[in-house]
Design a protein around this motif. Sequence first.
Motif, PDB file in Angstrom:
ATOM      1  N   ALA A   1      16.678  99.238 -10.851  1.00  0.00           N
ATOM      2  CA  ALA A   1      16.486 100.145 -11.991  1.00  0.00           C
ATOM      3  C   ALA A   1      17.211  99.630 -13.226  1.00  0.00           C
ATOM      4  CB  ALA A   1      16.992 101.540 -11.638  1.00  0.00           C
ATOM      5  N   GLY A   2      16.476  99.539 -14.335  1.00  0.00           N
ATOM      6  CA  GLY A   2      17.062  99.108 -15.595  1.00  0.00           C
ATOM      7  C   GLY A   2      17.361  97.629 -15.679  1.00  0.00           C
ATOM      8  N   ARG A   3      16.951  96.841 -14.677  1.00  0.00           N
ATOM      9  CA  ARG A   3      17.292  95.413 -14.641  1.00  0.00           C
ATOM     10  C   ARG A   3      16.095  94.510 -14.912  1.00  0.00           C
ATOM     11  NH1 ARG A   3      19.735  94.219  -9.011  1.00  0.00           N
ATOM     12  NH2 ARG A   3      19.875  92.129  -9.941  1.00  0.00           N
ATOM     13  N   THR A   4      14.944  95.088 -15.181  1.00  0.00           N
ATOM     14  CA  THR A   4      13.746  94.265 -15.348  1.00  0.00           C
ATOM     15  C   THR A   4      13.022  94.592 -16.652  1.00  0.00           C
ATOM     16  OG1 THR A   4      12.200  95.821 -14.302  1.00  0.00           O
ATOM     17  CG2 THR A   4      13.403  94.324 -12.840  1.00  0.00           C
ATOM     18  N   SER A   5      12.299  93.605 -17.146  1.00  0.00           N
ATOM     19  CA  SER A   5      11.322  93.879 -18.200  1.00  0.00           C
ATOM     20  C   SER A   5      10.113  94.520 -17.519  1.00  0.00           C
ATOM     21  CB  SER A   5      10.902  92.577 -18.882  1.00  0.00           C
ATOM     22  OG  SER A   5      10.190  91.755 -17.954  1.00  0.00           O
ATOM     23  N   LEU A   6       9.191  95.033 -18.303  1.00  0.00           N
ATOM     24  CA  LEU A   6       7.998  95.633 -17.708  1.00  0.00           C
ATOM     25  C   LEU A   6       7.142  94.582 -17.003  1.00  0.00           C
ATOM     26  CD1 LEU A   6       7.039  98.201 -20.484  1.00  0.00           C
ATOM     27  CD2 LEU A   6       7.867  98.708 -18.184  1.00  0.00           C
ATOM     28  N   GLN A   7       7.084  93.366 -17.554  1.00  0.00           N
ATOM     29  CA  GLN A   7       6.312  92.314 -16.896  1.00  0.00           C
ATOM     30  C   GLN A   7       6.941  91.942 -15.560  1.00  0.00           C
ATOM     31  OE1 GLN A   7       3.336  91.038 -17.488  1.00  0.00           O
ATOM     32  NE2 GLN A   7       3.519  89.729 -15.684  1.00  0.00           N
ATOM     33  N   THR A   8       8.274  91.857 -15.517  1.00  0.00           N
ATOM     34  CA  THR A   8       8.941  91.539 -14.251  1.00  0.00           C
ATOM     35  C   THR A   8       8.750  92.667 -13.247  1.00  0.00           C
ATOM     36  OG1 THR A   8      10.590  90.190 -15.391  1.00  0.00           O
ATOM     37  CG2 THR A   8      11.138  90.924 -13.175  1.00  0.00           C
ATOM     38  N   LEU A   9       8.803  93.907 -13.720  1.00  0.00           N
ATOM     39  CA  LEU A   9       8.536  95.034 -12.824  1.00  0.00           C
ATOM     40  C   LEU A   9       7.129  94.931 -12.254  1.00  0.00           C
ATOM     41  CD1 LEU A   9       9.152  97.761 -11.523  1.00  0.00           C
ATOM     42  CD2 LEU A   9       8.439  98.864 -13.662  1.00  0.00           C
ATOM     43  N   ALA A  10       6.164  94.559 -13.092  1.00  0.00           N
ATOM     44  CA  ALA A  10       4.789  94.392 -12.613  1.00  0.00           C
ATOM     45  C   ALA A  10       4.719  93.305 -11.546  1.00  0.00           C
ATOM     46  CB  ALA A  10       3.862  94.056 -13.777  1.00  0.00           C
ATOM     47  N   GLU A  11       5.524  92.251 -11.703  1.00  0.00           N
ATOM     48  CA  GLU A  11       5.549  91.170 -10.715  1.00  0.00           C
ATOM     49  C   GLU A  11       6.194  91.635  -9.411  1.00  0.00           C
ATOM     50  OE1 GLU A  11       7.530  88.221 -13.001  1.00  0.00           O
ATOM     51  OE2 GLU A  11       5.724  87.596 -14.066  1.00  0.00           O
ATOM     52  N   VAL A  12       7.251  92.441  -9.514  1.00  0.00           N
ATOM     53  CA  VAL A  12       7.875  93.016  -8.314  1.00  0.00           C
ATOM     54  C   VAL A  12       6.863  93.887  -7.578  1.00  0.00           C
ATOM     55  CG1 VAL A  12       9.630  94.637  -7.491  1.00  0.00           C
ATOM     56  CG2 VAL A  12      10.227  92.941  -9.221  1.00  0.00           C
ATOM     57  N   ILE A  13       6.184  94.741  -8.322  1.00  0.00           N
ATOM     58  CA  ILE A  13       5.173  95.614  -7.726  1.00  0.00           C
ATOM     59  C   ILE A  13       4.023  94.784  -7.156  1.00  0.00           C
ATOM     60  CG2 ILE A  13       3.356  97.278  -8.352  1.00  0.00           C
ATOM     61  CD1 ILE A  13       5.436  98.675 -10.126  1.00  0.00           C
ATOM     62  N   GLY A  14       3.660  93.702  -7.863  1.00  0.00           N
ATOM     63  CA  GLY A  14       2.573  92.847  -7.393  1.00  0.00           C
ATOM     64  C   GLY A  14       2.857  92.191  -6.052  1.00  0.00           C
ATOM     65  N   GLY A  15       4.141  92.033  -5.710  1.00  0.00           N
ATOM     66  CA  GLY A  15       4.502  91.428  -4.427  1.00  0.00           C
ATOM     67  C   GLY A  15       4.766  92.433  -3.329  1.00  0.00           C
ATOM     68  N   ALA A  16       4.622  93.719  -3.632  1.00  0.00           N
ATOM     69  CA  ALA A  16       4.933  94.772  -2.661  1.00  0.00           C
ATOM     70  C   ALA A  16       3.748  95.059  -1.750  1.00  0.00           C
ATOM     71  CB  ALA A  16       5.342  96.049  -3.388  1.00  0.00           C
ATOM     72  N   ARG A  17       4.057  95.620  -0.591  1.00  0.00           N
ATOM     73  CA  ARG A  17       2.995  96.077   0.308  1.00  0.00           C
ATOM     74  C   ARG A  17       2.481  97.440  -0.130  1.00  0.00           C
ATOM     75  NH1 ARG A  17      -0.495  97.917   1.988  1.00  0.00           N
ATOM     76  NH2 ARG A  17      -1.383  98.121   4.076  1.00  0.00           N
ATOM     77  N   LEU A  18       3.373  98.246  -0.731  1.00  0.00           N
ATOM     78  CA  LEU A  18       3.007  99.607  -1.114  1.00  0.00           C
ATOM     79  C   LEU A  18       3.974 100.097  -2.184  1.00  0.00           C
ATOM     80  CD1 LEU A  18       1.301 102.229  -0.401  1.00  0.00           C
ATOM     81  CD2 LEU A  18       3.161 102.815   1.168  1.00  0.00           C
ATOM     82  N   VAL A  19       3.491 100.959  -3.067  1.00  0.00           N
ATOM     83  CA  VAL A  19       4.333 101.623  -4.067  1.00  0.00           C
ATOM     84  C   VAL A  19       4.251 103.125  -3.828  1.00  0.00           C
ATOM     85  CG1 VAL A  19       4.695 102.097  -6.523  1.00  0.00           C
ATOM     86  CG2 VAL A  19       4.019  99.804  -5.780  1.00  0.00           C
ATOM     87  N   ILE A  20       5.417 103.774  -3.782  1.00  0.00           N
ATOM     88  CA  ILE A  20       5.486 105.223  -3.590  1.00  0.00           C
ATOM     89  C   ILE A  20       6.259 105.815  -4.758  1.00  0.00           C
ATOM     90  CG2 ILE A  20       6.219 107.104  -2.074  1.00  0.00           C
ATOM     91  CD1 ILE A  20       6.288 105.032   0.227  1.00  0.00           C
ATOM     92  N   GLY A  21       5.709 106.829  -5.389  1.00  0.00           N
ATOM     93  CA  GLY A  21       6.411 107.418  -6.522  1.00  0.00           C
ATOM     94  C   GLY A  21       5.825 108.735  -6.958  1.00  0.00           C
ATOM     95  N   ASN A  22       6.393 109.258  -8.025  1.00  0.00           N
ATOM     96  CA  ASN A  22       5.883 110.473  -8.648  1.00  0.00           C
ATOM     97  C   ASN A  22       4.766 110.101  -9.627  1.00  0.00           C
ATOM     98  OD1 ASN A  22       7.983 112.289  -7.504  1.00  0.00           O
ATOM     99  ND2 ASN A  22       9.357 111.020  -8.736  1.00  0.00           N
ATOM    100  N   ASP A  23       4.285 111.085 -10.343  1.00  0.00           N
ATOM    101  CA  ASP A  23       3.312 110.851 -11.410  1.00  0.00           C
ATOM    102  C   ASP A  23       4.044 110.111 -12.529  1.00  0.00           C
ATOM    103  OD1 ASP A  23       1.436 110.979 -13.431  1.00  0.00           O
ATOM    104  OD2 ASP A  23       1.696 113.120 -13.804  1.00  0.00           O
ATOM    105  N   SER A  24       3.982 108.781 -12.494  1.00  0.00           N
ATOM    106  CA  SER A  24       4.752 107.971 -13.443  1.00  0.00           C
ATOM    107  C   SER A  24       4.084 106.617 -13.634  1.00  0.00           C
ATOM    108  CB  SER A  24       6.187 107.772 -12.937  1.00  0.00           C
ATOM    109  OG  SER A  24       6.187 107.070 -11.710  1.00  0.00           O
ATOM    110  N   ALA A  25       4.654 105.818 -14.538  1.00  0.00           N
ATOM    111  CA  ALA A  25       4.058 104.528 -14.894  1.00  0.00           C
ATOM    112  C   ALA A  25       3.920 103.596 -13.700  1.00  0.00           C
ATOM    113  CB  ALA A  25       4.902 103.858 -15.980  1.00  0.00           C
ATOM    114  N   GLY A  26       4.867 103.656 -12.756  1.00  0.00           N
ATOM    115  CA  GLY A  26       4.837 102.742 -11.616  1.00  0.00           C
ATOM    116  C   GLY A  26       3.554 102.816 -10.816  1.00  0.00           C
ATOM    117  N   ILE A  27       3.006 104.013 -10.670  1.00  0.00           N
ATOM    118  CA  ILE A  27       1.752 104.176  -9.928  1.00  0.00           C
ATOM    119  C   ILE A  27       0.611 103.492 -10.678  1.00  0.00           C
ATOM    120  CG2 ILE A  27       0.066 105.843  -9.069  1.00  0.00           C
ATOM    121  CD1 ILE A  27       2.651 105.812  -7.452  1.00  0.00           C
ATOM    122  N   HIS A  28       0.574 103.651 -11.996  1.00  0.00           N
ATOM    123  CA  HIS A  28      -0.493 103.022 -12.790  1.00  0.00           C
ATOM    124  C   HIS A  28      -0.357 101.500 -12.786  1.00  0.00           C
ATOM    125  CE1 HIS A  28      -1.738 106.954 -14.061  1.00  0.00           C
ATOM    126  NE2 HIS A  28      -0.575 107.212 -14.624  1.00  0.00           N
TER     127      HIS A  28
END
Length: 393
Positions: A284-311
Amino acid sequence: MVLKSASTSSALLFCKLFLDFCLLPVPKGGRPEVVGIVRLDAIGDFVVWLPAAQALVAHQRVKQKQVVLIVNQLWAPWAESLLQVDQVVAVDVNLFAKGLRYRVSMLQRIRRLQLGSIIVPAYSRIPGDGNDAIAFASGARTRIANKGYRSKNRLAGWLRTLLNIGYSQVVATDEIWSSGNSPKSELEINASFVKALGISQNGLLGKLPISQPHGIYDLQMPEEPYVVMIPGGSWSGKAWPLERFVELARQLNAHGFEVVVSGSEGERAICDELASACSGRNIAGRTSLQTLAEVIGGARLVIGNDSAGIHIAVAAGVDSVCVMWGGSFGRFIPYKKEILPRGLEARAVYRHMDCFGCTGPCPYPTVSGKVKCIDAVPVSEVWATVHDVLGKK
């Protein structure tokens, strides 16, 4: 104290609206070859808008126009990278909303851009939110805006009708897109807007460019399959209780998945608590949005609330499970199955109530600061959905 706060907020809103209306007669002109596009909403809104934005920018390029983005500073650098425009003006939305000095200074800066035309595509165009002020202050000869949603607040609807006088074209997206009896999604609304401008869009769903995750190395990401959990959101009241995320994370651990916890800088404390409870990694707070997208891109699954991470997960082609409340239900989440690529899971878990789709204050008492509909979602139902999605691949 509450009355004083309400009085101050009302006075500030009046000042902003007064300023917006004062800007209506600003002389028009500018350079015809320069086009401004205004978008001040949140990160998730940008991700959902991305395919329409790409079509809009590409169309201006074909017409040999210079494109200036005037956008929320939270995602301005990412937008500049993804859309490859000529200039980006990053707006501190909070200061613009609350600080009249900053607001006036920013409007003067917009005026100096000498825009020949300006486009305001946001469907959630609320009087006083800044979109209209920027459009009018620009002095652009051509001003195009989304007419916006039908507000249940009569005063807001009346004010927006008056502000529409300042535009040369107002696009009623509700009247363009027909999707049966189901509510229009934001993806469809965005596509409707560019369609009304005679622009072809390549599909409703955006696709984020996920390259080799160069930004991930410093984060020491797990080598084993991992699940990204995002326990926060733009408003804590719609976020699933943290202790339920903890219980869910421990079940993921028991099934061999490491957990990576993500969120904003302001959510680092709750992310720390979740990560500590499941021996996870807190980014949290340690990534740019592009890096976060890359972290998410390497995940098996994303779990969250109604927020940007799901999109971001959907745009990155990664399965997701959203614990969903009832606000604006169906507009952003759940995603319609016919929109998703074959094989991509974007599930939503919720307890339906008659008031779903609301846009105003919750009529029910909150439970420990949470709206009733989100508090009603049990861990067992979320885990059943997570287990089902993980078992499909």
